[in-house]
Scaffold this motif. Structure first.
Motif, PDB file in Angstrom:
ATOM      1  N   ARG A  29       0.844  -1.185   0.000  1.00  0.00           N
ATOM      2  CA  ARG A  29       0.000   0.000   0.000  1.00  0.00           C
ATOM      3  C   ARG A  29       0.878   1.234   0.000  1.00  0.00           C
ATOM      4  O   ARG A  29       2.077   1.159   0.203  1.00  0.00           O
ATOM      5  CB  ARG A  29      -0.910   0.000   1.235  1.00  0.00           C
ATOM      6  N   ARG A  30       0.282   2.379  -0.209  1.00  0.00           N
ATOM      7  CA  ARG A  30       1.030   3.622  -0.262  1.00  0.00           C
ATOM      8  C   ARG A  30       1.567   3.990   1.117  1.00  0.00           C
ATOM      9  O   ARG A  30       0.863   3.873   2.123  1.00  0.00           O
ATOM     10  CB  ARG A  30       0.126   4.737  -0.784  1.00  0.00           C
ATOM     11  N   LEU A  31       2.835   4.436   1.156  1.00  0.00           N
ATOM     12  CA  LEU A  31       3.424   4.872   2.415  1.00  0.00           C
ATOM     13  C   LEU A  31       2.853   6.228   2.822  1.00  0.00           C
ATOM     14  O   LEU A  31       2.420   7.009   1.971  1.00  0.00           O
ATOM     15  CB  LEU A  31       4.945   5.006   2.274  1.00  0.00           C
ATOM     16  N   PRO A  32       2.919   6.531   4.102  1.00  0.00           N
ATOM     17  CA  PRO A  32       2.521   7.879   4.541  1.00  0.00           C
ATOM     18  C   PRO A  32       3.434   8.928   3.898  1.00  0.00           C
ATOM     19  O   PRO A  32       4.540   8.606   3.452  1.00  0.00           O
ATOM     20  CB  PRO A  32       2.729   7.832   6.057  1.00  0.00           C
ATOM     21  N   PRO A  33       3.020  10.183   3.855  1.00  0.00           N
ATOM     22  CA  PRO A  33       3.852  11.236   3.260  1.00  0.00           C
ATOM     23  C   PRO A  33       5.126  11.467   4.073  1.00  0.00           C
ATOM     24  O   PRO A  33       5.215  11.075   5.245  1.00  0.00           O
ATOM     25  CB  PRO A  33       2.943  12.468   3.274  1.00  0.00           C
ATOM     26  N   GLU A  34       6.092  12.147   3.449  1.00  0.00           N
ATOM     27  CA  GLU A  34       7.390  12.387   4.073  1.00  0.00           C
ATOM     28  C   GLU A  34       7.292  13.016   5.463  1.00  0.00           C
ATOM     29  O   GLU A  34       7.974  12.557   6.393  1.00  0.00           O
ATOM     30  CB  GLU A  34       8.265  13.266   3.173  1.00  0.00           C
ATOM     31  N   GLN A  65       6.360   9.207  -9.471  1.00  0.00           N
ATOM     32  CA  GLN A  65       6.135  10.647  -9.426  1.00  0.00           C
ATOM     33  C   GLN A  65       4.647  10.960  -9.536  1.00  0.00           C
ATOM     34  O   GLN A  65       3.965  10.504 -10.451  1.00  0.00           O
ATOM     35  CB  GLN A  65       6.892  11.322 -10.592  1.00  0.00           C
ATOM     36  N   GLY A  66       4.137  11.699  -8.563  1.00  0.00           N
ATOM     37  CA  GLY A  66       2.740  12.107  -8.611  1.00  0.00           C
ATOM     38  C   GLY A  66       1.771  11.148  -7.967  1.00  0.00           C
ATOM     39  O   GLY A  66       0.614  11.516  -7.718  1.00  0.00           O
ATOM     40  N   SER A  67       2.209   9.903  -7.696  1.00  0.00           N
ATOM     41  CA  SER A  67       1.275   8.940  -7.094  1.00  0.00           C
ATOM     42  C   SER A  67       1.797   8.352  -5.791  1.00  0.00           C
ATOM     43  O   SER A  67       1.190   7.440  -5.230  1.00  0.00           O
ATOM     44  CB  SER A  67       0.959   7.813  -8.093  1.00  0.00           C
ATOM     45  N   GLY A  68       2.935   8.844  -5.310  1.00  0.00           N
ATOM     46  CA  GLY A  68       3.436   8.417  -4.015  1.00  0.00           C
ATOM     47  C   GLY A  68       4.313   7.184  -4.060  1.00  0.00           C
ATOM     48  O   GLY A  68       4.692   6.697  -5.127  1.00  0.00           O
TER      49      GLY A  68
END
Length: 260
Positions: A29-34, A65-68
């Protein structure tokens, strides 16, 4: 979280890997933001960015890029990084057993052929250096053993033979195993019988190389690595234990190649 000699980014990458496997960060799944990751690990966003790059290079993460940033399936993670290999092993013991056997098998297949190739190409200076490596193995094994020095001399012995084959492609194929080899040899060489077997077998390999008979050199190397596999079963508890109880930090940060 930070080990001696370890960069902050590498330490964060290691901790991130541990959290991926224990469910603290959701796999695939997508990681949390920086900013969230920076707060989670108590480091700067720049360190997080460097850690993510390290994890992407190891096949664990995919940055789009653009999708995490997303986590790749565990079977896509590289086998050539000790941290990742051991993480995979501890996550799935059945897969770990196969991976450990595959590593021992790959090493025997490559190095036996290398010994055959190296025999007619090796020079007297290298034979003398191999004898010196063997002497250092004996010295490091006597009395109170110096396992680190023993392993350094052991690996240098094999590296010299690899170089003597004078085939750049073989070197490129084998180099990625270096960290894993140092890690596993450090673990096995704490056992006195394994050191004794290694000294005996390295002498046989050196004698075969001196004889100029490629077949003898190939057989000596093959028998040495078969003995290594038997020793792993007898003294370490099998190839699975070799991975499950290994310490990647000690194997990786202390590795050095002696120069002469």
């Amino acid at each position: 979280m930070f080990e001696p000699g370890q960069s902050r980014a590498d330490a964060v990458a290691q901790e991130m890997l541990a959290r991926l496997l224990d469910g603290g960060l959701a796999a695939e799944r997508r990681l949390p933001p920086e900013p969230t990751l920076a707060e989670m690990f108590g480091v700067s966003r720049l360190t997080v960015r460097e850690a993510v790059k390290l994890m992407a290079a190891r096949g664990v993460l995919e940055v789009r890029q653009g999708s995490g940033t997303t986590v790749r399936p565990i079977e896509d993670w590289t086998l050539l990084d000790p941290y990742v290999l051991l993480a995979r092993a501890r996550y799935d013991e059945d897969a770990a057993l196969e991976l450990a056997r595959n590593f021992l098998e790959a090493r025997r297949t490559i190095e036996s052929s290398v010994a055959r190739l190296a025999t007619p190409r090796i020079d007297e200076a290298t034979l003398a250096a191999l004898a010196d490596d063997l002497d250092q193995m004996r010295e490091a094994s006597d009395g109170t053993p110096d396992v680190s020095s023993f392993v350094d001399a052991d690996i240098e012995f094999h590296h010299r033979i690899m170089q003597s084959a004078r085939n750049a492609f073989l070197g490129v194929m084998f180099d990625p195993f270096a960290d894993i080899l140092h890690l596993t040899r450090t673990q096995t060489s704490v056992h006195a019988p394994i050191r004794a077997h290694a000294i005996r077998d390295h002498q046989k390999i050196l004698d075969a190389l001196r004889s100029g008979d490629p077949r003898l050199a190939e057989e000596a190397m093959n028998e040495h690595l078969l003995q290594t596999e038997r020793d792993v079963d007898t003294y370490v508890g099998g190839p699975l234990a070799l991975l499950l109880t290994a310490d990647p930090v000690g194997g990786r940060t202390q590795r050095r190649r002696r120069s002469r």
